[in-house]
Scaffold this active site. Structure first.
Site, PDB file in Angstrom:
ATOM      1  N   ASP A  90      60.382  52.497  95.348  1.00  0.00           N
ATOM      2  CA  ASP A  90      59.994  53.153  94.098  1.00  0.00           C
ATOM      3  C   ASP A  90      59.019  52.240  93.365  1.00  0.00           C
ATOM      4  OD1 ASP A  90      59.890  55.126  92.187  1.00  0.00           O
ATOM      5  OD2 ASP A  90      62.058  55.230  91.896  1.00  0.00           O
ATOM      6  N   ASP A  91      58.280  52.825  92.421  1.00  0.00           N
ATOM      7  CA  ASP A  91      57.346  52.002  91.651  1.00  0.00           C
ATOM      8  C   ASP A  91      58.068  51.108  90.664  1.00  0.00           C
ATOM      9  OD1 ASP A  91      58.144  54.202  90.148  1.00  0.00           O
ATOM     10  OD2 ASP A  91      56.174  54.613  89.296  1.00  0.00           O
ATOM     11  N   ASP A  94      64.107  50.947  86.168  1.00  0.00           N
ATOM     12  CA  ASP A  94      64.147  50.772  84.710  1.00  0.00           C
ATOM     13  C   ASP A  94      65.615  50.734  84.254  1.00  0.00           C
ATOM     14  OD1 ASP A  94      64.011  51.167  81.935  1.00  0.00           O
ATOM     15  OD2 ASP A  94      62.212  52.355  82.036  1.00  0.00           O
TER      16      ASP A  94
END
Ligand SMILES: O=P(O)(O)OC[C@H]1O[C@H](OP(=O)(O)OP(=O)(O)O)[C@H](O)[C@@H]1O
Length: 153
Positions: A90-91, A94
């Site tokens: 994933d980028d 969070d």
């Protein structure tokens, strides 16, 4: 995102460089392929596939119903198997809600993210850069070049 949250505008060059740096950490394992968590993991997954010479690429498609509160997740397309031998990318991690859901679906995959925030940084096997929890990152596909007024005209 609050009005006072710091904002970081990430360029294509930075993302490319950071993803290649992530690839360098992964060269010693003979991966079967890469599974991108869509949509943020799509571009990083393509770069990793190129760098690591992986031809098997797949997507795990997850959407959150409420973007800001990261509410309930909806699995739009799953991947068969337990992810053994695959990179799950994933980028950004969070709050970790997306990564936790993905890792439940593919418990044997190796989860990596280009960027991580402290709340869920421990979920990544590898990441490249850490951002403060309150920073809002604009990824290159979310932004465009615009004219900027000089300070004094
Ligand atoms: O750790 P979390 O709090 O779950 O946040 C990280 C997730 O949020 C972003 O996806 P987003 O929900 O914006 O969807 P998109 O990638 O499809 O645009 C990002 O690509 C991660 O998948």
């Amino acid at each position: 995102m609050t009005d006072t949250a710091p904002v970081y505008y990430l360029s294509w060059e930075e993302l490319h460089r950071d993803t290649r740096n992530l690839a360098r950490k992964l060269v010693d394992t003979p991966w079967k392929g890469v599974i991108s968590i869509a949509r943020g993991g799509l571009v990083p997954g393509a770069i990793l596939a190129r760098e690591l010479n992986l031809r098997v690429v797949d997507t795990l498609c997850i959407a959150s119903y409420d973007h800001d509160r990261q509410g309930e997740l909806n699995v739009l397309k799953a991947v068969e198997g337990d992810g053994d031998g695959y990179l799950l990318v994933d980028d950004l991690v969070d709050t970790g809600v997306t990564a936790r859901a993905a890792m439940q679906l593919l418990p044997k995959a190796t989860f990596v993210a280009i960027y991580a925030k402290p709340a869920a940084i421990e979920l990544t096997t590898h990441h490249v850069r850490e951002f403060a929890q309150e920073t809002w990152i604009h990824f290159p596909w979310d932004i465009t070049h615009v004219y900027s007024e000089p300070l004094i005209k």
